[in-house]
Write a protein that holds these residues in place. Sequence first.
Motif, PDB file in Angstrom:
ATOM      1  N   SER A 273       0.736  -1.161   0.067  1.00  0.00           N
ATOM      2  CA  SER A 273       0.072  -0.041  -0.162  1.00  0.00           C
ATOM      3  C   SER A 273       0.777   1.317  -0.086  1.00  0.00           C
ATOM      4  O   SER A 273       0.301   2.517  -0.183  1.00  0.00           O
ATOM      5  N   ASP A 274       2.139   1.099   0.265  1.00  0.00           N
ATOM      6  CA  ASP A 274       3.113   2.189   0.240  1.00  0.00           C
ATOM      7  C   ASP A 274       3.792   2.527  -1.000  1.00  0.00           C
ATOM      8  O   ASP A 274       4.568   3.379  -1.255  1.00  0.00           O
TER       9      ASP A 274
ATOM     10  N   SER B  71      -3.547  -4.914   0.924  1.00  0.00           N
ATOM     11  CA  SER B  71      -2.735  -3.619   1.348  1.00  0.00           C
ATOM     12  C   SER B  71      -1.662  -4.091   2.438  1.00  0.00           C
ATOM     13  O   SER B  71      -0.801  -3.335   2.524  1.00  0.00           O
TER      14      SER B  71
ATOM     15  N   VAL C 135      -1.526   2.076  -7.181  1.00  0.00           N
ATOM     16  CA  VAL C 135      -0.806   1.600  -6.027  1.00  0.00           C
ATOM     17  C   VAL C 135      -0.516   0.088  -5.995  1.00  0.00           C
ATOM     18  O   VAL C 135      -1.362  -0.695  -6.768  1.00  0.00           O
TER      19      VAL C 135
ATOM     20  N   SER D  30      -0.677  -2.506  -4.314  1.00  0.00           N
ATOM     21  CA  SER D  30      -1.513  -3.436  -3.875  1.00  0.00           C
ATOM     22  C   SER D  30      -2.715  -3.649  -4.923  1.00  0.00           C
ATOM     23  O   SER D  30      -3.389  -4.800  -4.869  1.00  0.00           O
ATOM     24  N   THR D  31      -3.052  -2.617  -5.528  1.00  0.00           N
ATOM     25  CA  THR D  31      -4.127  -2.794  -6.490  1.00  0.00           C
ATOM     26  C   THR D  31      -3.626  -3.326  -7.746  1.00  0.00           C
ATOM     27  O   THR D  31      -4.384  -4.164  -8.308  1.00  0.00           O
TER      28      THR D  31
END
Length: 117
Positions: free
Chosen positions: A30-31, A64, A55, A57-58
């Motif tokens: 997520s970062d 995330s 992002v 994670s997506t």
Amino acid sequence: TPRASFGFDTADSKTTLTVTHESGDSISASDLTISGGSQYFNTTQNSSTANTSKVWSTAASVGSNTDVSAGSSVEMTATNSTNNATDEDFAGDTVRVIYDSPDSDSSSTLAKFEVPT
């Protein structure tokens, strides 16, 4: 800021781009953001929306809370922003892996790749 090395591969006429965490610190999915130039992309894992950045994670369809570590990768496919057709490519784009600090408003580019034309 974490230290990590990322590799980029455009094996198929520059319509598909794979970004791989090669070594260094593990980073929360997520970062991390993968950002491109003028091209829109989606992933083969999650082709719901075309964007110029996603992002990790997506993009990788992982939670995330998942850590991106050595060997983690995401595959992006160039798309036309109008109809998500794969009639575009990444040629000439600059693609970046950006770390967005969860503790502040700061961000930093961890890797940059200029896709050959």
